[in-house]
Scaffold this active site. Sequence first.
Site, short mmCIF file in Angstrom:
data_model
loop_
_atom_site.label_atom_id
_atom_site.label_comp_id
_atom_site.label_asym_id
_atom_site.label_seq_id
_atom_site.Cartn_x
_atom_site.Cartn_y
_atom_site.Cartn_z
N GLU A 75 -8.60 -6.76 4.74
CA GLU A 75 -7.86 -7.86 4.11
C GLU A 75 -7.14 -8.72 5.14
O GLU A 75 -7.04 -9.94 4.98
CB GLU A 75 -6.89 -7.30 3.07
CG GLU A 75 -7.62 -6.78 1.84
CD GLU A 75 -6.80 -5.82 0.99
OE1 GLU A 75 -5.57 -5.78 1.16
OE2 GLU A 75 -7.41 -5.11 0.16
N TYR B 176 0.80 -1.23 0.00
CA TYR B 176 0.00 0.00 0.00
C TYR B 176 0.84 1.29 0.00
O TYR B 176 0.49 2.25 -0.71
CB TYR B 176 -1.00 -0.01 1.16
CG TYR B 176 -2.22 -0.83 0.82
CD1 TYR B 176 -3.31 -0.25 0.19
CD2 TYR B 176 -2.27 -2.19 1.10
CE1 TYR B 176 -4.43 -1.00 -0.14
CE2 TYR B 176 -3.38 -2.96 0.77
CZ TYR B 176 -4.46 -2.36 0.14
OH TYR B 176 -5.56 -3.11 -0.21
#
Length: 406
Positions: free
Chosen positions: A137, A95
């Site tokens: 997630e 990310y």
Amino acid sequence: MLSNKTIEIVKATAPVLEVKGKEITTNFYKSMFAAHPELLNVFNHANQQKGRQQTALANTVTAAAHYIDRLEVLVPVVKQIAHKHRSLAVKAEHYPIVGEFLLKAIKEVLGDAATEEILEAWGEAYHEIAAIFIQVEKEMYEEAERQENGWKDFKTFKIVKKAKESGNITSFYLAPVDGKKLPSFKPGQYITVRVKINGEEFLQNRQYSLSDVPNDEAFRISVKREDEQTPAGKVSNFLHEAPNGLEVEVSPPAGDFILEEDEKPVYFLAGGVGITPLLSMLKTSVTSQPNRKVTFIHAARNSDVLAFEVEVKEAIKVTKEGKSYLCYSNPTNKDLKLRNFDHEGYVDRAFLEEIVEEKDAHFYVCGPVPFLQTVVNELKQLEVKEENIHYEFFGPAMKLEEATTV
């Protein structure tokens, strides 16, 4: 928590992102992969080439700008994307890389209009949104590994059986090399298959729906050979030519396009190979709820490419209130002679008006984008409530109204 000033700045950029979104995401992927080519082992290359991944990300970024002050509105979208990320082994450490190159792309495309204040606000917003994805997630990874017979990320499987279903669709039965039992899954879910193709520098990932009911021994995926398009389907062609015993990597089942097991009647509308998740749903439904009213509609070009006709008919026999219809858009001379189908042409409003007896029912739609667009639109015109219409793209989710431009 984001400050009011940050929220105001991000929301103010939403109109610009709607116009420049795909240009920004195209720039983003190009720059990110140039700096981090190892990420090409994670992403689906075909979706990149077709522009679908760029469009999907642009839609997500624009939606985030609109709803930055009400991120709970995006939870369904976040969960859908998170399923795909978990299935591809996208991790928390990816990310910051994405954030870095997304901000660079915004600056490069918008130029002087992307002031330091705007970039700082978007940096804060991205951090907030990324934290939500990472947490969702994380829970999905833990659930996949914790479930009975589960595992983390990818596991080595082998092709133990191939079955030709039609002129262009073959089923592959995949069993774990370690001989362990399989986890269960929800009808409609998919797995990611990762392969190494000779001559290709990077691994290739593709997500395929599970086309049968759960069992302990093998997953079944049913793959259409994509050799009539440009570029041709690398992974589909590779699998069709693969011998029994070939080893591939497989992720645990994922996806939120799943069967609602209430008492409402259910209609399945399949276009071509879009039958794969719906067949799993059908076979599960008639077994677990034999009294539920079920209607199955399968649209194909003709009998040469029709798959699973026998399985559908056998499943319909199990239910007390089941019907199936076969639609051919381009029947062969043999088809016309035998009249082995129920409707000639595309699934249109006139046909649906004749078949659909209940509006308060669940409608599951899967198939090529034009099929999805037509069927979903016609169901809405028949005043079926939007929340009762469930559909899935094969690949990154997009808005139906813009999907044909990709």
